[in-house]
Design an enzyme around this catalytic site. Sequence first.
Site, PDB file in Angstrom:
ATOM      1  N   GLN A 202      41.555  27.774 -14.172  1.00  0.00           N
ATOM      2  CA  GLN A 202      40.547  27.277 -15.111  1.00  0.00           C
ATOM      3  C   GLN A 202      39.377  28.253 -15.195  1.00  0.00           C
ATOM      4  O   GLN A 202      38.426  28.188 -14.427  1.00  0.00           O
ATOM      5  CB  GLN A 202      40.056  25.889 -14.695  1.00  0.00           C
ATOM      6  CG  GLN A 202      39.199  25.282 -15.776  1.00  0.00           C
ATOM      7  CD  GLN A 202      38.966  23.809 -15.571  1.00  0.00           C
ATOM      8  OE1 GLN A 202      39.395  23.208 -14.604  1.00  0.00           O
ATOM      9  NE2 GLN A 202      38.254  23.222 -16.496  1.00  0.00           N
ATOM     10  N   PHE A 203      39.463  29.169 -16.168  1.00  0.00           N
ATOM     11  CA  PHE A 203      38.408  30.168 -16.338  1.00  0.00           C
ATOM     12  C   PHE A 203      37.088  29.532 -16.722  1.00  0.00           C
ATOM     13  O   PHE A 203      36.023  30.116 -16.498  1.00  0.00           O
ATOM     14  CB  PHE A 203      38.823  31.234 -17.365  1.00  0.00           C
ATOM     15  CG  PHE A 203      38.700  30.817 -18.795  1.00  0.00           C
ATOM     16  CD1 PHE A 203      37.563  31.120 -19.514  1.00  0.00           C
ATOM     17  CD2 PHE A 203      39.721  30.114 -19.422  1.00  0.00           C
ATOM     18  CE1 PHE A 203      37.440  30.735 -20.846  1.00  0.00           C
ATOM     19  CE2 PHE A 203      39.614  29.736 -20.741  1.00  0.00           C
ATOM     20  CZ  PHE A 203      38.467  30.043 -21.457  1.00  0.00           C
ATOM     21  N   THR A 204      37.109  28.321 -17.277  1.00  0.00           N
ATOM     22  CA  THR A 204      35.872  27.681 -17.714  1.00  0.00           C
ATOM     23  C   THR A 204      34.952  27.320 -16.545  1.00  0.00           C
ATOM     24  O   THR A 204      33.793  26.964 -16.769  1.00  0.00           O
ATOM     25  CB  THR A 204      36.157  26.418 -18.558  1.00  0.00           C
ATOM     26  OG1 THR A 204      36.882  25.484 -17.768  1.00  0.00           O
ATOM     27  CG2 THR A 204      36.933  26.774 -19.812  1.00  0.00           C
TER      28      THR A 204
END
Length: 146
Positions: free
Chosen positions: A78-80
Site C-alpha cells: 500500500q503505497f498510499t
Amino acid sequence: MKFIIQRVKHASVTVDGQVVGKINKGFLVLVGVSDEDTKEVADKYVKKLVGLRIFDDEEGKTNLALKDVGGELLIVSQFTLYADCKKGYRPSFIKAGKPQLAEELYEYVIEKCKEEIEVVEHGIFGADMAVELLNDGPFTIVLDEL
C-alpha cells in the site's frame, strides 16, 4: 518502511473478483516502502512484526506473539501509506518508493515472513485490491520508525 498491523479474526484480499489471499486469526499487514528502504530495514520490520506480543494469554493480557497462537499473516502492499497531506487537499505520494524497489522489498518481506510463520498470504503488488477484515479488538499498530 511502514507497516500498519491489524490483529484480525479473519481477512482476505480480492483482485478482479477472485480471492488471492485469505487468513484466519492473525495479522493483516499493510506495507509501504520508501526509496530509502533496504533489505536490512525490512529485516528489522519483519523481526518486530513476528515478535509483537499482542494476543491475549490465559489471563487476558496481551502477552503472546503470532507463533504462540498459530496466527497467520496477510500482507498487502500500500503505497498510499506515504501520502503527504500537508498542502492542499490532494495527497502527494512522492515519498513512496519507486515501483521497482517497492515491489522488490514487498516480495522480500513476504519471503522473510514465510521463514517465520507457517501461513503467509498476500495481495498482488500494484493491483486494484479489495481488502476485507474483521479487526479483533480493534487492535492496530503502526510501525514506521525502528
